[in-house]
Design an enzyme around this catalytic site. Sequence first.
Site, mmCIF file in Angstrom:
data_model
loop_
_atom_site.group_PDB
_atom_site.id
_atom_site.type_symbol
_atom_site.label_atom_id
_atom_site.label_comp_id
_atom_site.label_asym_id
_atom_site.label_seq_id
_atom_site.Cartn_x
_atom_site.Cartn_y
_atom_site.Cartn_z
ATOM 1 N N PHE A 5 -4.114 -1.823 -4.349
ATOM 2 C CA PHE A 5 -3.022 -0.884 -4.048
ATOM 3 C C PHE A 5 -2.716 -0.080 -5.311
ATOM 4 C CE2 PHE A 5 -2.697 -4.221 -0.946
ATOM 5 C CZ PHE A 5 -2.324 -3.582 0.223
ATOM 6 N N VAL A 35 -1.994 -5.374 -6.704
ATOM 7 C CA VAL A 35 -1.217 -4.180 -6.979
ATOM 8 C C VAL A 35 -1.487 -3.767 -8.431
ATOM 9 C CG1 VAL A 35 0.824 -5.589 -7.510
ATOM 10 C CG2 VAL A 35 1.106 -3.222 -6.896
ATOM 11 N N CYS A 36 -1.704 -2.467 -8.630
ATOM 12 C CA CYS A 36 -2.072 -1.961 -9.954
ATOM 13 C C CYS A 36 -0.906 -2.116 -10.935
ATOM 14 C CB CYS A 36 -2.459 -0.494 -9.849
ATOM 15 S SG CYS A 36 -2.753 0.293 -11.443
ATOM 16 N N THR A 37 -1.184 -2.743 -12.072
ATOM 17 C CA THR A 37 -0.151 -2.993 -13.082
ATOM 18 C C THR A 37 0.497 -1.698 -13.558
ATOM 19 O OG1 THR A 37 -1.460 -4.874 -13.834
ATOM 20 C CG2 THR A 37 0.284 -4.111 -15.307
ATOM 21 N N ALA A 39 2.552 -0.029 -10.881
ATOM 22 C CA ALA A 39 3.804 -0.771 -10.703
ATOM 23 C C ALA A 39 4.812 -0.377 -11.781
ATOM 24 C CB ALA A 39 3.525 -2.273 -10.736
#
Lengths: 121, 117
Positions: free
Chosen positions: B39, B75-77, B80
Amino acid sequence: MRSKRILVLFRKAPYGSSYTAEGFRSVLGLAAFQADVSLVLMEDGVFWALAGQDPSALNMSPLDQALASLQSDCELGKIYVDRMSLQERGLSLAELIGGLEPVNRENLASLFADFEIVLSF
Amino acid sequence: MKIGVLVLEGPYQHQASDSAYHFVKAALAKGHEICGVFFYMDGVNVANQGINPPGERSLGEMWQEIAEQGVELVVCTAGARFRGLTQNIKADWIRMMGLGRLSEFIACADRFVTFGD
């Protein structure tokens, strides 16, 4: 881990959404992990390569320079640009940054087939 | 077949997260392997554990159902951080990792499918 040939499509104009900037970041990241990443600029994505962008009024960084930096800083494959998308928008190759590989629309399908992985931004 | 998935749009604003969910569910039902779902961009918003849509399908619960079938959701750091999605509001069925994990999903996959605008 075996690296794969990756083609990343850019289809949107550079500042109206985060697609170009985030696609650019993903190319930087993937180039660090994978051997062979090439790009295709098509539809409004061709505007990314228009030279001399100045988005300072938007408090954003010029993305044409980011694209040019990919060519110099990464071991990138080619950056293809769709000729028909340029024609449709009244753009010529002379107005774009250098080092791009123009491709005819009828050759895009075989280009896509030539890569194992296609990502689309 | 081994399939990787990239989701670029957030829940409710755009169909991409719904479409990706239905695609992954159908692929699993056909016996395919999902290498992982990454994501990115507004797609990261689906990881917010507070998603609570009044009278509508819950994309949080839908993706949790996929995670519970053993599919790795990431989920992409950086994405985020852009959106204030901190570890303490992130749902526990999804991991927060960098683009290196995306490149591993790509390395695993026979086919890779992007869901975006």
